[in-house]
Each structure stands twice: as structure tokens, then as C-alpha cells.
Design a protein around this motif. Structure first.
Motif, PDB file in Angstrom:
ATOM      1  N   GLY A   1       0.822  -1.209   0.000  1.00 41.69           N
ATOM      2  CA  GLY A   1       0.000   0.000   0.000  1.00 41.69           C
ATOM      3  C   GLY A   1       0.856   1.258   0.000  1.00 41.69           C
ATOM      4  O   GLY A   1       1.876   1.304  -0.694  1.00 41.69           O
ATOM      5  N   PRO A   2       0.449   2.269   0.795  1.00 39.90           N
ATOM      6  CA  PRO A   2       1.149   3.561   0.739  1.00 39.90           C
ATOM      7  C   PRO A   2       2.626   3.490   1.140  1.00 39.90           C
ATOM      8  O   PRO A   2       3.449   4.200   0.561  1.00 39.90           O
ATOM      9  N   PHE A   3       2.968   2.654   2.119  1.00 39.77           N
ATOM     10  CA  PHE A   3       4.387   2.568   2.511  1.00 39.77           C
ATOM     11  C   PHE A   3       5.223   1.925   1.395  1.00 39.77           C
ATOM     12  O   PHE A   3       6.367   2.332   1.162  1.00 39.77           O
ATOM     13  N   VAL A   4       4.663   0.911   0.727  1.00 38.40           N
ATOM     14  CA  VAL A   4       5.405   0.302  -0.388  1.00 38.40           C
ATOM     15  C   VAL A   4       5.648   1.359  -1.466  1.00 38.40           C
ATOM     16  O   VAL A   4       6.770   1.510  -1.966  1.00 38.40           O
ATOM     17  N   ALA A   5       4.598   2.155  -1.780  1.00 41.28           N
ATOM     18  CA  ALA A   5       4.742   3.194  -2.816  1.00 41.28           C
ATOM     19  C   ALA A   5       5.822   4.199  -2.405  1.00 41.28           C
ATOM     20  O   ALA A   5       6.662   4.607  -3.235  1.00 41.28           O
ATOM     21  N   GLU A   6       5.846   4.575  -1.125  1.00 40.21           N
ATOM     22  CA  GLU A   6       6.849   5.562  -0.669  1.00 40.21           C
ATOM     23  C   GLU A   6       8.263   4.959  -0.699  1.00 40.21           C
ATOM     24  O   GLU A   6       9.227   5.611  -1.128  1.00 40.21           O
ATOM     25  N   PHE A   7       8.354   3.711  -0.270  1.00 39.59           N
ATOM     26  CA  PHE A   7       9.672   3.041  -0.274  1.00 39.59           C
ATOM     27  C   PHE A   7      10.207   2.963  -1.708  1.00 39.59           C
ATOM     28  O   PHE A   7      11.382   3.256  -1.968  1.00 39.59           O
ATOM     29  N   GLU A   8       9.331   2.606  -2.640  1.00 42.19           N
ATOM     30  CA  GLU A   8       9.753   2.501  -4.049  1.00 42.19           C
ATOM     31  C   GLU A   8      10.251   3.846  -4.574  1.00 42.19           C
ATOM     32  O   GLU A   8      11.273   3.923  -5.258  1.00 42.19           O
ATOM     33  N   LYS A   9       9.529   4.901  -4.223  1.00 43.54           N
ATOM     34  CA  LYS A   9       9.899   6.242  -4.714  1.00 43.54           C
ATOM     35  C   LYS A   9      11.274   6.654  -4.150  1.00 43.54           C
ATOM     36  O   LYS A   9      12.162   7.090  -4.885  1.00 43.54           O
ATOM     37  N   LEU A  10      11.450   6.468  -2.843  1.00 40.00           N
ATOM     38  CA  LEU A  10      12.709   6.853  -2.200  1.00 40.00           C
ATOM     39  C   LEU A  10      13.872   6.003  -2.717  1.00 40.00           C
ATOM     40  O   LEU A  10      14.987   6.488  -2.909  1.00 40.00           O
TER      41      LEU A  10
END
Ligand SMILES: Cc1ncc(COP(=O)(O)O)c(C=O)c1O
Length: 396
Positions: free
Chosen positions: A30-39
Motif C-alpha cells: 500500500g502507501p508505505f510500499v509506494a513511498e519506499f519505491e519512490k525513495l
């Protein structure tokens, strides 16, 4: 004293982050996976990053997304963790081993060129260079060989965080690359992996394949109206999704990755200084323009002069001495490991491909003579001093 081979570096940020999915109730990708991928994509300088359950599953997805499958062959170095070759087997392609350069532990590009020249039927469709222990393989040469022979390049960069050639980070040289977040790596999510690529189509394929072949993710479906209907499934896929609990840890970890890698490099430099006059240990080589990430600090138990032209008898003799040396360190509370294994010597591959230990001699030497010393960013000076004194004492 008890010194582990490595130790993850956590602070309050991992604990604070991991509570958030527990409080919100959104635990899956979810949102944490999306943020981790972006970073993560920003950190290494690439357009797309897609999180997975491990580097092994990331490699499997990358191979499939690039169209590698039954009837194809993929070149893999024979000194690497078994997962590199296993991922090729999952894709139903055939593994072609290539020996390593004993100085760098990475794929020997002259042997690779020879293998490709001999592939008259053009069955080899991809090469999987491994950026072993945090040192990039000779990726510029591999890239030009791949171009010449029309091959895909999938970097196994499981250990490659913080590895550069010039200013280019590992993972940005091939068609796709895969990273690991196992606790032996610089940053960790417990288990976890990432596929990275600059190619939008490959990224989209990986996204779908990791999620049963779905046409959209759960998060996308929930965000739009009509989320009550399931997406389409037009291809065979897998469940290789990272959870948001893991990615919550990953987000905290990637934010301090630069600091962790810098800390590891400083310990590695101290090792270099302290061990340079120890005749029986060859310390890691860093070619010009390469920056080592030091996922592991791996030495060879041999003196430099003896290394070229080692014969089986001598390798066996040094192997016994290496094992005794490692046992002495373990007895004194210092964890040590062989670097990794020569995959062509492992039962499954040996039998399936009818291989002998001496077929890839440098890989065999690396298997039998490598020694990994403990390394972590937060290693206190007293531990470091104890390791060096114990090494000096046991080699006398
Ligand atoms: C070179 C290499 N490739 C692949 C892997 C597999 O990574 P994971 O444990 O995340 O599946 C590892 C793990 O140690 C590795 O060292």
C-alpha cells in the motif's frame, strides 16, 4: 566478546513507522510500499522501482518481464549465492555458468565474451552479472557485449547498495536490476527485494506479475470508484508482494542508507589499513573509478604470489588452513563466514549440468579460500581492535 557477522542499524524511526500500518489497518502492499519505491528509485537514480518479497523473487520477475523462458539460456557467474541461478531455473531457462575474476569476485568478462562467441545457435538471451559483496561487476564491458550479441542484462545487485562506477549507481546499467533487503544487506526489511528499471513497460509488467497478473493493484482499486469489482487477470502471475509493514521499515532504512553505507566504508578502510601487512589475507580489491558498498568485507586466505596458478592440492591444503583459521576466530567469539559458494559445486547444479569442481577454478578457489569478516556501520572501536588482535594472534 561476541561479535556478529553484521547487524542492522535501527533507531526510533523504524518503530514509529511500523506502528502506522497497525493503527491504520492497511497491512498489504500500500502507501508505505509506494513511498519506499519512490525513495529507493531516487537513491539509486532510476525511474522505476517495484518492491517484492525478496531479491530471488525480484530476479524471477525481472527475467519473466524481459521475456526469458523455456528454451533460453542465461549466463550467471559460478561464484554467487545460489538464488541467482535458482531464479533462472524458476523461469525455466537454462543456466550457463561463467567463471569469475579472482581479484574482484565478479564475472570474468573475457570468459563471458568467449561463451557468447561460441553460442552459434543464439540460445543465450540474457546475462546476469552479480555485483558481489558491494562491488560492481565490469558493467560497461558487459553492456557492450550484450549490445553486440543482442542480450538482456539483469543485474543481480542483491548486495549492490552503495556500489558505483564513477557516479553511476549499481542497478542502473542493465535492462533491469534486483536488490535484496535481507538482514545481511546494508538496509533491511526483514525479507524483501526490489526490481528497478528505466523502462516503463518492464516496470508495468513487474507490477502486474508480482500481483497474480492483475491489471491493477489493490491500492489503485480502492482509490477509484467501483473498487468493489476485481481487476482483470490476463496473464499468469505470482504473489510476490511486499507488505506495508516491511516497507514501513524500508522507508526508515532508506532515509539513513547514505549514513549506514558511509559507516561501513569507514570500517572497511580501517580493515584495509590494519590488514595490509598480513601476508596470509588478501583484502578486497577496488578497481579505479569503482566505489565499493561493502555489503561484506571478504578476504582471500592466501598470499598474493601463491594465488595465480593454484593447483587442486594446494587449494585443498589452504582450505584446511582457512577453516582452522575461521574456527579459531569463532572460538574467540568473532563470527566469520566463507564469502559465498561456487554454485557449480552444489548438488543440484552439479548433477543437472554434469559439472566438476575444477570446471570454474576461480569460483572454486573463492569458495574454498574466502573469509568474510564482521562489518557493520555502528561497530565500536573496541570490537574492531579485538578482531584485528585476534587475527594477528591466530595467524602467527
Ligand atoms: C548475490 C545474491 N543474489 C541473490 C540473493 C537473494 O536475495 P534474497 O535473500 O533477498 O532473496 C542474495 C542473498 O544473499 C545474494 O547474495
Amino acid at each position: 566478546m561476541k561479535i556478529p557477522i553484521t547487524k542492522p542499524l535501527f533507531d526510533n524511526s523504524e518503530k514509529e513507522n511500523i506502528l502506522k500500518p497497525l493503527e491504520s489497518g492497511w497491512l498489504v502492499q500500500g502507501p508505505f510500499v509506494a513511498e519506499f519505491e519512490k525513495l529507493f528509485a531516487e537513491f539509486i537514480g532510476i525511474k522505476f522501482a517495484k518492491a517484492t518479497t525478496s531479491c530471488t523473487t525480484a530476479l524471477h520477475l525481472a527475467l519473466e518481464a524481459l521475456g526469458i523462458g523455456k528454451g533460453d539460456k542465461v549466463v550467471v557467474p559460478s561464484f554467487t549465492y545460489i538464488a541467482s541461478a535458482n531464479a533462472v531455473e524458476y523461469s525455466q531457462a537454462e543456466v550457463i555458468f561463467c567463471d569469475i575474476d579472482i581479484k574482484t569476485f565478479n564475472i570474468d568478462v573475457s570468459q563471458l565474451a568467449q561463451i557468447l562467441r561460441k553460442d552459434k545457435k543464439k540460445k543465450i538471451k540474457a546475462v546476469m552479472p552479480v555485483n558481489l559483496f558491494g562491488l560492481c561487476a565490469n558493467l560497461p564491458v558487459i553492456r557492450s557485449l550484450a549490445k553486440k550479441h543482442n542480450l538482456k542484462v539483469i543485474e543481480d545487485s542483491a548486495c549492490g547498495l552503495g556500489a558505483y562506477i564513477g557516479t553511476k549507481h549499481s542497478g542502473t546499467f542493465g535492462d533491469a536490476a534486483c536488490f535484496s533487503f535481507h538482514p545481511r544487506k546494508a538496509i533491511t526489511t526483514g525479507e524483501g527485494g526490489m526490481v528497478v528499471t528505466d523502462n516503463k513497460k518492464i516496470a508495468q509488467r513487474v507490477s502486474s506479475l508480482r500481483d497474480h497478473g492483475a491489471s491493477k493493484s489493490d491500492l489503485e482499486r480502492h482509490k477509484e470508484r467501483g473498487g468493489s469489482l476485481l481487476p482483470e487477470f490476463n496473464q499468469k502471475g505470482y504473489n510476490y508482494r511486499m507488505t506495508d509493514l516491511q516497507a514501513a521499515v524500508g522507508v526508515a532504512q532508506i532515509k539513513k542508507a547514505a549514513m549506514i553505507i558511509q559507516g561501513r566504508r569507514e570500517i572497511a578502510q580501517k580493515y584495509e589499513q590494519a590488514l595490509k601487512d598480513v601476508g596470509q589475507l588478501i583484502t578486497p580489491c577496488v578497481p579505479r573509478d569503482y566505489i565499493h558498498g561493502y555489503q561484506s568485507y571478504v578476504c582471500l586466505f592466501s598470499d598474493k604470489a601463491a594465488l595465480s596458478g593454484l593447483k587442486m592440492n594446494k587449494i585443498k591444503e589452504l582450505n584446511i588452513r582457512r577453516n582452522e583459521f575461521m574456527a579459531r576466530l569463532e572460538e574467540r567469539g568473532i563470527s566469520v563466514r566463507q564469502g559465498t559458494h561456487a554454485v557449480h559445486t552444489l548438488g543440484y547444479y552439479k548433477k543437472k549440468y554434469r559439472l566438476q569442481d575444477k570446471d570454474y577454478l576461480n569460483s572454486y578457489v573463492a569458495d574454498r579460500l574466502s573469509v568474510t569478516l564482521p562489518l557493520y556501520a555502528q561497530m565500536p572501536y573496541e570490537e574492531f581492535e579485538y578482531i584485528i588482535n585476534t587475527i594477528n594472534g591466530s595467524l602467527k
